[in-house]
Scaffold this active site. Structure first.
Site: not given
Length: 261
Positions: A94, A122, A160, A174
């Site tokens: 994160p 953790e 892709r 896209d």
């Protein structure tokens, strides 16, 4: 390009690599994925790869030594495959840079690929991260149970973009591609859908007109409308990059007036 994935759960990757249109990238070797089960590099009978954290606290921490052995095995395998250049090592966390289309393109254009380090519990012993990790990526401001889902997201997004995986120019339309705006809505058969209460939901007439210029303009305006409504910062970025023309600016001005009514 080659991606080596260090994970406690290699089975999570199996289906992704064998189904869907992106499998072309994997089966044709455009994106060469190697899975490294971390428990294979434990050195005890219990195949332990985690232990309690120093200093106390909840949860467990992934041990340094199994990870060091796994990374050494990856380096040896890459050297045997004549990939002598040290690979980038991506840690999914994160605290990393948020993965966006520009970052995906950077990895899609990197011929050496990378090592994908999927943490669990953790986290990973910081000494491993300090020694080996070159890049940290995040899917957003939320916490997942491990790095496998972000690794799959990166592999999917990179695959892709490889030549021959999608039909010509598909990914150029896209969201976030080219001018950085959101994509427009899309429609297919039937021309009319009738709800249970009898309401009719029809395909926008312009898409049935056969007038390619009008269709292109409608799609552009829908893209601008969605982006201005949902991600206005992307409009600012597109304007700064010179991606908006006079017709775009007139439409955006009309949208702004409409919103003030």
């Amino acid at each position: 390009m080659r991606f080596d994935v260090l994970t406690l759960f290699p089975e999570l990757f199996t289906a992704h690599l064998t189904v869907g249109i992106n499998r072309r990238a994997y089966t044709q070797g455009l994106v060469d994925v190697h899975l490294w089960p971390l428990r294979d590099h434990a050195d005890d009978a219990y195949r332990r790869v985690d232990d309690r954290p120093y200093g106390g606290g909840p949860g467990m921490v992934m041990l340094a030594e199994p990870l060091e052995r796994a990374l050494a095995a990856v380096q040896a395998a890459r050297a045997a495959a004549a990939l002598s250049e040290a690979p980038r090592v991506i840690h999914f966390t994160p605290t990393g840079r948020v993965l966006d289309q520009a970052e995906v393109r950077r990895w899609a254009d990197a011929p050496g690929g990378a090592v994908l380090l999927c943490g669990r519990y953790e986290g990973i012993d910081q000494r491993v991260l300090d020694r080996h990790v070159t890049d940290e990526l995040s899917l957003g401001d939320f916490v997942l149970s491990g790095g496998e889902l972000p690794a799959l997201a990166l592999l999917d997004a990179v695959a892709r973009l490889q030549p021959g995986v999608l039909t010509a120019d598909s990914h150029e339309q896209d969201s976030f591609s080219g001018d950085g705006l959101l994509d427009c809505p899309h429609y297919s058969r039937p021309e009319q859908l009738i709800d249970a209460d009898g309401a009719v939901r029809a395909v926008p007439p312009v898409l049935l007109s056969g007038h390619h210029g009008q269709i292109a303009r409608w799609r552009r305006e829908q893209s601008l409308r969605l982006t201005a409504t949902r991600r206005p910062a992307l409009i600012v970025a597109a304007r700064a990059a010179g991606c908006l023309d006079a017709a775009d600016e007139r439409f955006l001005a009309a949208l702004q007036r409409e919103a003030q009514l």
